[in-house]
Design a protein around this motif. Sequence first.
Motif, PDB file in Angstrom:
ATOM      1  N   ASN A  66      46.650  48.572  41.776  1.00 58.07           N
ATOM      2  CA  ASN A  66      45.598  49.145  42.558  1.00 58.07           C
ATOM      3  C   ASN A  66      44.282  48.654  42.144  1.00 58.07           C
ATOM      4  OD1 ASN A  66      44.254  50.635  44.379  1.00 58.07           O
ATOM      5  ND2 ASN A  66      45.428  52.495  44.256  1.00 58.07           N
ATOM      6  N   ARG A  67      43.114  48.711  42.843  1.00 57.69           N
ATOM      7  CA  ARG A  67      41.811  48.402  42.226  1.00 57.69           C
ATOM      8  C   ARG A  67      41.279  49.942  42.313  1.00 57.69           C
ATOM      9  NH1 ARG A  67      43.156  44.087  45.846  1.00 57.69           N
ATOM     10  NH2 ARG A  67      42.257  42.008  44.706  1.00 57.69           N
ATOM     11  N   SER A  68      40.198  49.872  41.639  1.00 50.88           N
ATOM     12  CA  SER A  68      39.476  51.107  41.337  1.00 50.88           C
ATOM     13  C   SER A  68      37.948  50.797  41.294  1.00 50.88           C
ATOM     14  CB  SER A  68      39.799  51.737  39.934  1.00 50.88           C
ATOM     15  OG  SER A  68      41.153  52.165  40.211  1.00 50.88           O
ATOM     16  N   SER A  84      40.745  45.678  38.799  1.00 49.44           N
ATOM     17  CA  SER A  84      42.127  45.998  38.689  1.00 49.44           C
ATOM     18  C   SER A  84      43.062  45.361  37.977  1.00 49.44           C
ATOM     19  CB  SER A  84      42.490  45.187  40.328  1.00 49.44           C
ATOM     20  OG  SER A  84      42.839  43.767  40.132  1.00 49.44           O
ATOM     21  N   ILE A  85      44.222  45.992  37.671  1.00 47.45           N
ATOM     22  CA  ILE A  85      45.192  45.703  36.839  1.00 47.45           C
ATOM     23  C   ILE A  85      45.908  44.161  37.204  1.00 47.45           C
ATOM     24  CG2 ILE A  85      47.562  46.185  35.760  1.00 47.45           C
ATOM     25  CD1 ILE A  85      46.754  49.362  36.020  1.00 47.45           C
ATOM     26  N   ASP A  86      45.990  44.192  38.207  1.00 49.80           N
ATOM     27  CA  ASP A  86      46.623  42.856  38.853  1.00 49.80           C
ATOM     28  C   ASP A  86      45.690  41.545  38.492  1.00 49.80           C
ATOM     29  OD1 ASP A  86      48.375  44.400  40.085  1.00 49.80           O
ATOM     30  OD2 ASP A  86      47.640  44.121  41.939  1.00 49.80           O
ATOM     31  N   ASN A  87      44.316  41.797  38.378  1.00 45.91           N
ATOM     32  CA  ASN A  87      43.693  40.560  37.874  1.00 45.91           C
ATOM     33  C   ASN A  87      42.913  40.618  36.515  1.00 45.91           C
ATOM     34  OD1 ASN A  87      41.175  41.739  38.246  1.00 45.91           O
ATOM     35  ND2 ASN A  87      40.565  40.599  40.104  1.00 45.91           N
ATOM     36  N   SER A  88      43.762  41.581  35.571  1.00 48.35           N
ATOM     37  CA  SER A  88      43.318  41.384  34.189  1.00 48.35           C
ATOM     38  C   SER A  88      41.899  42.165  33.998  1.00 48.35           C
ATOM     39  CB  SER A  88      43.421  39.968  33.347  1.00 48.35           C
ATOM     40  OG  SER A  88      44.729  39.622  33.281  1.00 48.35           O
ATOM     41  N   ALA A 112      38.713  51.244  30.469  1.00 47.92           N
ATOM     42  CA  ALA A 112      38.801  51.382  31.985  1.00 47.92           C
ATOM     43  C   ALA A 112      40.083  51.195  32.610  1.00 47.92           C
ATOM     44  CB  ALA A 112      37.529  50.753  32.473  1.00 47.92           C
ATOM     45  N   MET A 113      40.763  49.801  32.126  1.00 43.00           N
ATOM     46  CA  MET A 113      41.848  49.580  32.562  1.00 43.00           C
ATOM     47  C   MET A 113      43.080  50.606  32.535  1.00 43.00           C
ATOM     48  SD  MET A 113      41.182  46.773  34.167  1.00 43.00           S
ATOM     49  CE  MET A 113      42.975  46.361  34.442  1.00 43.00           C
ATOM     50  N   GLU A 150      29.897  40.592  31.295  1.00 42.62           N
ATOM     51  CA  GLU A 150      30.403  40.059  32.521  1.00 42.62           C
ATOM     52  C   GLU A 150      31.803  39.791  32.444  1.00 42.62           C
ATOM     53  OE1 GLU A 150      27.893  36.761  33.432  1.00 42.62           O
ATOM     54  OE2 GLU A 150      26.009  38.155  33.681  1.00 42.62           O
ATOM     55  N   ASN A 151      32.518  39.766  33.472  1.00 41.77           N
ATOM     56  CA  ASN A 151      33.899  39.690  33.514  1.00 41.77           C
ATOM     57  C   ASN A 151      34.163  39.338  34.871  1.00 41.77           C
ATOM     58  OD1 ASN A 151      36.653  39.408  32.343  1.00 41.77           O
ATOM     59  ND2 ASN A 151      37.215  41.547  32.856  1.00 41.77           N
ATOM     60  N   TRP A 152      33.716  38.401  35.646  1.00 37.48           N
ATOM     61  CA  TRP A 152      33.829  37.952  37.063  1.00 37.48           C
ATOM     62  C   TRP A 152      34.973  37.529  37.154  1.00 37.48           C
ATOM     63  CZ3 TRP A 152      30.153  40.944  38.525  1.00 37.48           C
ATOM     64  CH2 TRP A 152      28.970  40.795  37.786  1.00 37.48           C
ATOM     65  N   ASP A 153      35.468  37.843  38.488  1.00 32.95           N
ATOM     66  CA  ASP A 153      36.933  37.364  39.062  1.00 32.95           C
ATOM     67  C   ASP A 153      36.272  35.940  39.893  1.00 32.95           C
ATOM     68  OD1 ASP A 153      38.995  36.676  40.262  1.00 32.95           O
ATOM     69  OD2 ASP A 153      39.240  38.272  41.695  1.00 32.95           O
TER      70      ASP A 153
END
Length: 156
Positions: A21-23, A64-68, A13-14, A44-47
Amino acid sequence: MATVRSSTENQMAMTLVPADNRSWIGLFNDGRFYWSDGSSVLFENWDNGYNPIGSMTVVCGVTSIDNSGKFNFFSCETKLPFVCYSIYSPKKQVVKMILETKDSVDLNDPVLKANILKKLQDRLEEHRVTGVTLKWKEHPGGEVFRKEKNLKKTDL
């Protein structure tokens, strides 16, 4: 929209998220977490940052790519690009089984074969294995099960 069931799918997905950007992904929370296909959230992959869960009735999941690739929530009305399912060729796997029965039991009986498949499918669902389709592989002549001769218990 995309259902992310594993770290591998999250990485896939990334690759579709625009840089910086976020998606949207198919993640929702309206009091319970679920994916757009109706399945439960198992991966689960929670920020750990701000998530508006509780401050809104319904929130939608973004990555988002910015937060891995960590999952976050925004108002579902926020305009963002989205990640959709891709069409892929399903993986096929043949599993051989040896069943020990009484001589009078006909394992090729259509009702019995259907019941065995149902039990196997139920067992997979108990272990939260989804997206699997079970079917019998028929031998020439239409049989699924063949009687093995001279099979010893140590061969099982």
